[in-house]
Enzyme design. Sequence first.
Site, PDB file in Angstrom:
ATOM      1  CD1 TRP A 326       0.893  -0.367   2.984  1.00  0.00           C
ATOM      2  CD2 TRP A 326      -0.652   1.126   3.593  1.00  0.00           C
ATOM      3  NE1 TRP A 326       1.216   0.081   4.249  1.00  0.00           N
ATOM      4  CE2 TRP A 326       0.288   0.996   4.646  1.00  0.00           C
ATOM      5  CE3 TRP A 326      -1.713   2.009   3.754  1.00  0.00           C
ATOM      6  CZ2 TRP A 326       0.196   1.734   5.831  1.00  0.00           C
ATOM      7  CZ3 TRP A 326      -1.806   2.727   4.942  1.00  0.00           C
ATOM      8  CH2 TRP A 326      -0.861   2.590   5.959  1.00  0.00           C
ATOM      9  CG  ASP A 327       4.847   0.772   1.518  1.00  0.00           C
ATOM     10  OD1 ASP A 327       3.926   0.078   1.968  1.00  0.00           O
ATOM     11  OD2 ASP A 327       6.009   0.736   1.983  1.00  0.00           O
ATOM     12  CD  GLU A 468       2.367  -4.267   9.246  1.00  0.00           C
ATOM     13  OE1 GLU A 468       3.511  -4.433   9.701  1.00  0.00           O
ATOM     14  OE2 GLU A 468       2.092  -4.304   8.035  1.00  0.00           O
ATOM     15  CE  LYS A 582       5.979  -1.992  11.807  1.00  0.00           C
ATOM     16  NZ  LYS A 582       5.838  -3.058  10.822  1.00  0.00           N
ATOM     17  CD  GLN A 583       2.703   1.267   9.971  1.00  0.00           C
ATOM     18  OE1 GLN A 583       3.203   0.190  10.259  1.00  0.00           O
ATOM     19  NE2 GLN A 583       2.602   1.701   8.730  1.00  0.00           N
TER      20      GLN A 583
HETATM   21  C1  BGC Z   1       4.844  -1.486   7.578  1.00  0.00           C
HETATM   22  C2  BGC Z   1       3.835  -1.564   6.468  1.00  0.00           C
HETATM   23  C3  BGC Z   1       4.540  -1.357   5.154  1.00  0.00           C
HETATM   24  C4  BGC Z   1       5.681  -2.346   4.987  1.00  0.00           C
HETATM   25  C5  BGC Z   1       6.485  -2.092   3.730  1.00  0.00           C
HETATM   26  C6  BGC Z   1       5.937  -2.502   7.343  1.00  0.00           C
HETATM   27  O1  BGC Z   1       6.902  -2.390   8.319  1.00  0.00           O
HETATM   28  O2  BGC Z   1       4.218  -1.709   8.814  1.00  0.00           O
HETATM   29  O3  BGC Z   1       2.847  -0.580   6.644  1.00  0.00           O
HETATM   30  O4  BGC Z   1       3.650  -1.508   4.114  1.00  0.00           O
HETATM   31  O5  BGC Z   1       6.553  -2.247   6.095  1.00  0.00           O
HETATM   32  O6  BGC Z   1       7.055  -0.831   3.748  1.00  0.00           O
END
Ligand code: BGC
Length: 763
Positions: A326-327, A468, A582-583
């Site tokens: 999804w990035d 996550e 996490k984010q």
């Molecule tokens: C993140 C995801 C991301 C992936 C690739 C993961 O660490 O939590 O949101 O899509 O890394 O960058």
Amino acid sequence: MSWIVREDGFRKERITTNSNKFMIGNGYMGYRGTMEEFTKSELTATTLAGLYDKVGDKWREPVNAPNGLFTRIQCDGSVLSVLEAEPLEHEQELDMQHGLHRRKTTFSAKGDNRVTVLSERFCSAERLHLIVNRITIHCSKDCELLITTGIDGDVWDINGPHLERMVGQVEDNCLVMKGWTHELNQPVSVVEAIECNFGEKTIITEEQSIYRQIVVQYRAGEKYTFTKYVSVYTGMDEVENISLAAVQSSLEALRVGYAQLFLEQAVIWNRKWEMSDVTIEGDKEAQHALRYSMYQLHIIAPEQSEKVSIPARGLSGQVYKGAVFWDTEMFMLPFFLYTQPEVARNLMMYRVHTLDGARRKAAEYGFEGAFYAWESQETGDDACTLFNVNDVFTGRPMRTYFRDKQVHISADVVHGIWQYYTFTGDESILLDGGAEVIWECAKFFYSYAYYNSRKERYEVLDVTGPDEYHERVNNNAFTNMLVKQTLFVTIEVMKYLQNKNPERYEIILSKEQDGITLEQISHMYDHLYVPQPDQDNKLISQFDGYFKLEDVSLTELKSRIMNKNEYLGGGNGLATTTQILKQADVILMLHLFKDRFDQETKQANWKFYEPRTEHGSSLSSCIYALVASDIGSPDWAYPYFMRTATIDLTGESKQYVGDLYIGGTHPAANGGAWMAAVLGFAGLRYQGDDVIISPALPEKWTAIEFPLCVRGQSYKVCVSKEEVHITSHINNTNTMLFTICGQSITVPGGQEITAPYNCIIQT
Ligand code: BGC
């Protein structure tokens, strides 16, 4: 200096970081910033976009082509390599303006001989199959040089080797190395033509490699230069004979010559920068980091192909399986939308081409429609495994739910297509398959959602949101909001099709066997539950029950860590039972839907979630920067912006999750840096009517200037602390409405306006 990225001196421990940092590329391939004498142990790689392979039961990953830039120089019998002895001087540089890598090393050779090697290379932006490398050698004493240069097929792979039946041969005086992938039997050919008018040459063929050895009796003070024209073709290219095509490409480049090829390169790169460069006044460090972030995006952008998109680690290697996440839609797409919409279109068309994979995934889980891959490769089938991380304590694989529960991916894809359509007005994206993608994603959510008849509402249960660390939660605010947007977009697009292209409308609906109707989608849209801000404290619960989790500080949580690489999420993760995320999750929603929430809500949530966010993903900081700017606190935003913009310059990012290596470049953060500067500090946004500019510049920035392309019209916008200056491109025919801090102003085609503004900035 702001166009040059440079490091002086050689440090072994920086090899991996610098190979990411000094990458070159052209969207077809990426070449890591390694030295010519390096081999696979130093992670040398020519990573190809969109060609994947699987060996045995290991993960599928992109193929690294044989290394056509291998060169080893020996002087009077001793090898000149930064790995063998500390060089007298060493510089490594990127010229971002032209996509050029330069390296200059002075070695000490026998008899006090100072040997300087200068190497320049670029991945041609004009000829996507071509890498050019010019090497100049200068010695202070007479000596004998032995140059071994050619194609090294023994390359770095995480789960390889990927090429079998490798053959090396000479054709038309070119070196040719060809092999076939294991899984799909796709051929890969690398060809080198050389321009070298000195020395005696012999060909050396090894099992996986082919070289020329050039022996020269060197005369002190002279300069010897040779140029390699290396071409790469694979079975994915539409040519009959890939080796022949590669030979022709290299011979043609040889004929054209370095100077002319570089000129072509400069023209294309000038164009890229004209369309995208952002200048910041008053902050050289920020300027440099932002330009570098844009450079990283330019070298991996699929300008010529709608069959590939941008992987989460760009073209810096095989980390994350070379997969598209999804990035791309959420973090990289905005940069291209506002600067090079044709690239944005390619990125979204990739999702159209991989729709069947998404359909297969939905069916696999018993749902209708399209459930896009969390980790998408060339077919759209999901490369993400159910056990993505190994527990560092036991070495056992852990069950993770990225693949099956991050359902927001399908809504992210719809968001991307809708953004592209709104920004450009280009209906072809809908007619060329976009409408079908949207419809299929809506059906997926309809089949996934749960109708709570007691509450008379649809809920989205058992999902993992952007954070996550908290898997399998109910009613993640971000996910529900994006699902709602998907349903809205679906209704709009189907209305549009019914009016404008009834035939297409009928075709899409007639394919249905599942019986999901537009009325059902509308019903779900009207009754979908989206968590709302609390009436008193304005906080939005990230998911059902989030506030009941342990409220622990990040410092306390970190003090509980027993192994620096331990995974904080999953069944036993330290963060799982706490409010640590996490984010950006709720905060990302507040950014995407900024018009739907008042400033008080944004501020309350920023203040609440910020100390609870680990920023364990490089996707996080930019979002905190964006929302901080939005609430008028650019100085809160600034450190987050800088962290995002410098990630690949400093190399300071997580390298391991469990025992999984996740290093490489960070295109989402690169896109995030652009977003934080232009959408954040300059406060730019477009939602279909007017272009909005609500600036909140950081203290030391006196101005920011950037180009902008909306609905086919191009502008240059300069935002200072007092006014906004807009220049409409001379070829613009339409007027555009701009709203600057709430004041509307019309900018006629081809004209300029200056508008003083007075936005309220909080201190
Ligand atoms: C993140 C995801 C991301 C992936 C690739 C993961 O660490 O939590 O949101 O899509 O890394 O960058």
